[in-house]
Design an enzyme around this catalytic site. Structure first.
Site, PDB file in Angstrom:
ATOM      1  N   ASP A   1      57.240 -13.841  34.873  1.00 28.70           N
ATOM      2  CA  ASP A   1      56.627 -12.553  35.237  1.00 28.70           C
ATOM      3  C   ASP A   1      57.066 -11.496  34.232  1.00 28.70           C
ATOM      4  OD1 ASP A   1      55.171 -10.688  36.925  1.00 28.70           O
ATOM      5  OD2 ASP A   1      57.115  -9.891  37.491  1.00 28.70           O
ATOM      6  N   SER A   2      56.340 -10.368  34.245  1.00 23.96           N
ATOM      7  CA  SER A   2      56.711  -9.257  33.379  1.00 23.96           C
ATOM      8  C   SER A   2      58.055  -8.649  33.803  1.00 23.96           C
ATOM      9  CB  SER A   2      55.631  -8.181  33.429  1.00 23.96           C
ATOM     10  OG  SER A   2      55.408  -7.786  34.773  1.00 23.96           O
TER      11      SER A   2
ATOM     12  N   TYR B   1      53.310  -4.821  32.042  1.00 23.13           N
ATOM     13  CA  TYR B   1      52.220  -5.486  31.334  1.00 23.13           C
ATOM     14  C   TYR B   1      50.873  -4.883  31.746  1.00 23.13           C
ATOM     15  CZ  TYR B   1      54.994  -9.528  29.632  1.00 23.13           C
ATOM     16  OH  TYR B   1      55.881 -10.357  28.979  1.00 23.13           O
ATOM     17  N   GLY B   2      50.861  -4.256  32.929  1.00 21.14           N
ATOM     18  CA  GLY B   2      49.600  -3.823  33.545  1.00 21.14           C
ATOM     19  C   GLY B   2      48.826  -2.783  32.768  1.00 21.14           C
TER      20      GLY B   2
ATOM     21  N   CYS C   1      52.782 -13.505  37.189  1.00 20.10           N
ATOM     22  CA  CYS C   1      52.247 -12.175  36.880  1.00 20.10           C
ATOM     23  C   CYS C   1      50.714 -12.205  36.905  1.00 20.10           C
ATOM     24  CB  CYS C   1      52.748 -11.780  35.498  1.00 20.10           C
ATOM     25  SG  CYS C   1      52.213 -10.153  34.973  1.00 20.10           S
TER      26      CYS C   1
ATOM     27  N   GLU D   1      58.661  -0.093  42.953  1.00 20.24           N
ATOM     28  CA  GLU D   1      59.929  -0.212  42.211  1.00 20.24           C
ATOM     29  C   GLU D   1      60.908   0.883  42.620  1.00 20.24           C
ATOM     30  OE1 GLU D   1      59.505  -1.082  38.050  1.00 20.24           O
ATOM     31  OE2 GLU D   1      58.561  -2.995  38.558  1.00 20.24           O
TER      32      GLU D   1
ATOM     33  N   CYS E   1      48.470  -8.347  42.630  1.00 22.99           N
ATOM     34  CA  CYS E   1      49.598  -7.852  41.836  1.00 22.99           C
ATOM     35  C   CYS E   1      50.883  -8.303  42.517  1.00 22.99           C
ATOM     36  CB  CYS E   1      49.551  -6.330  41.750  1.00 22.99           C
ATOM     37  SG  CYS E   1      51.003  -5.610  40.943  1.00 22.99           S
ATOM     38  N   THR E   2      51.861  -8.683  41.702  1.00 24.02           N
ATOM     39  CA  THR E   2      53.121  -9.213  42.234  1.00 24.02           C
ATOM     40  C   THR E   2      53.842  -8.260  43.189  1.00 24.02           C
ATOM     41  OG1 THR E   2      54.114  -8.323  40.223  1.00 24.02           O
ATOM     42  CG2 THR E   2      53.675 -10.691  40.279  1.00 24.02           C
ATOM     43  N   HIS E   3      53.631  -6.950  42.998  1.00 29.71           N
ATOM     44  CA  HIS E   3      54.396  -5.973  43.785  1.00 29.71           C
ATOM     45  C   HIS E   3      53.822  -5.723  45.173  1.00 29.71           C
ATOM     46  CE1 HIS E   3      56.084  -5.340  39.880  1.00 29.71           C
ATOM     47  NE2 HIS E   3      56.804  -4.300  40.255  1.00 29.71           N
TER      48      HIS E   3
HETATM   49  N1  DGL Z   1      53.577  -8.282  37.336  1.00 34.22           N
HETATM   50  C1  DGL Z   1      52.477  -7.361  37.159  1.00 34.22           C
HETATM   51  C2  DGL Z   1      51.231  -7.953  37.869  1.00 34.22           C
HETATM   52  O1  DGL Z   1      51.320  -8.758  38.767  1.00 34.22           O
HETATM   53  C3  DGL Z   1      52.790  -5.969  37.702  1.00 34.22           C
HETATM   54  C4  DGL Z   1      53.839  -5.233  36.898  1.00 34.22           C
HETATM   55  C5  DGL Z   1      53.411  -4.965  35.456  1.00 34.22           C
HETATM   56  O2  DGL Z   1      52.462  -4.184  35.230  1.00 34.22           O
HETATM   57  O3  DGL Z   1      54.043  -5.517  34.566  1.00 34.22           O
HETATM   58  O4  DGL Z   1      50.137  -7.599  37.517  1.00 34.22           O
END
Ligand code: DGL
Length: 275
Positions: free
Chosen positions: A12-13, A44-45, A75, A152, A187-189
């Site tokens: 993941d990022s 990364y988004g 990710c 976060e 999205c992971t979050h």
């Molecule tokens: N891990 C990214 C995703 O699931 C979210 C965080 C990022 O933008 O790096 O899209």
């Protein structure tokens, strides 16, 4: 005799992919895991396809060099923008989060209308829309860039986050999509916001979490890809061994990461990837 335990690499990022690792541990507790969080280069988004692909391929190679026999691209942004490039560059099977999420959404919808939320890059790639349209579904995609920093910050039950989510979902479930009956968390979050999103989304909506769908998909592939040798009973009793690699502060990874994983994180190694 000890059976061979599979090593699953999770990329993941940053910390968010730990929601996918959490789901993997629930579904496949008898594997070992190597988790790579590219915390020095997140988010990364908001990045371009070329940049995300380059970063993700470096991380995939790193995980392979640490014994990963299967790679999970946790990710959503990396999956949406670069799954093909990662798969081509890798020497082991690669599973992303978009297809499993789309598959579960297809199974959950009755009126065949889906809303997907994700980062700016994931939504602009239309990876989810394409995956859903391939299954004969109509999709409305909505970028929700403010949600990652709010999660976060730990504001998962904060009034501000609720208001932001109300605005995003209000716009998404409008103009022909008021009756969409599935919301995909792309999205992971976002799994951390599930209770809040349940309150904010229209009451008829089912929430599909890509993390859970991906874990079930990986479990399905695992048997086929890595048949266990030796005594499987002994293996099933074993507890997963977890190794973490982070490109930024190890201390920050431990602190923030435990919110996503749901328990303490030990054994984090700092990695300096050369550009
Ligand atoms: N891990 C990214 C995703 O699931 C979210 C965080 C990022 O933008 O790096 O899209």
């Amino acid at each position: 005799m000890t059976a061979r335990r599979p090593i699953i690499g999770v990329f993941d990022s940053g910390f968010g992919g730990l929601t996918v690792l959490k789901a993997l541990l629930e579904v496949i507790p008898d594997a070992d895991y190597a988790y790579f969080g590219d915390t020095a280069r997140l988010p990364y988004g908001s990045k371009s396809v070329d940049t995300v692909a380059r970063y993700a391929v470096e991380a995939a190679h790193y995980l392979e060099s640490h014994g990963a026999q299967l790679l999970v691209i946790a990710c959503n942004t990396a999956t949406a923008l670069a799954l093909d490039r990662i798969t081509q560059a890798a020497h082991v099977p690669v599973v992303g989060v978009v297809e499993p999420g789309a598959e579960t959404a297809a199974a959950a919808t009755k009126n065949r209308k889906i809303v997907v939320i994700g980062t700016e890059a994931t939504i602009s790639s239309h990876a989810y829309r394409k995956a859903l349209e391939m299954r004969g579904l109509e999709a409305r995609e909505k970028a929700c860039p403010l949600l990652v920093p709010l999660v976060e910050e730990g504001w998962v039950e904060h009034g501000v986050t609720e208001q932001v989510a109300r605005i995003y979902l209000g716009e998404a479930f409008a103009d022909g999509f008021a009756d969409a009956d599935v919301l995909v968390l792309g999205c992971t979050h976002y799994p951390l916001l599930k209770p809040l999103l349940h309150r904010v989304a229209p009451s008829h909506v089912n929430i599909v979490d890509s993390a859970e769908s991906t874990a079930r998909t990986v479990a399905g592939h695992l048997q086929e890809l890595l048949p266990p040798a030796g005594n499987p009973k002994d293996e099933r009793r074993a507890v997963a061994r977890l190794k973490f690699f982070a490109t930024d502060s190890v201390e920050k990874f431990r602190r923030l990461g435990q919110r996503f994983l749901g328990h303490e994180i030990a054994d984090v190694l700092h990695v300096d990837l050369k550009e």
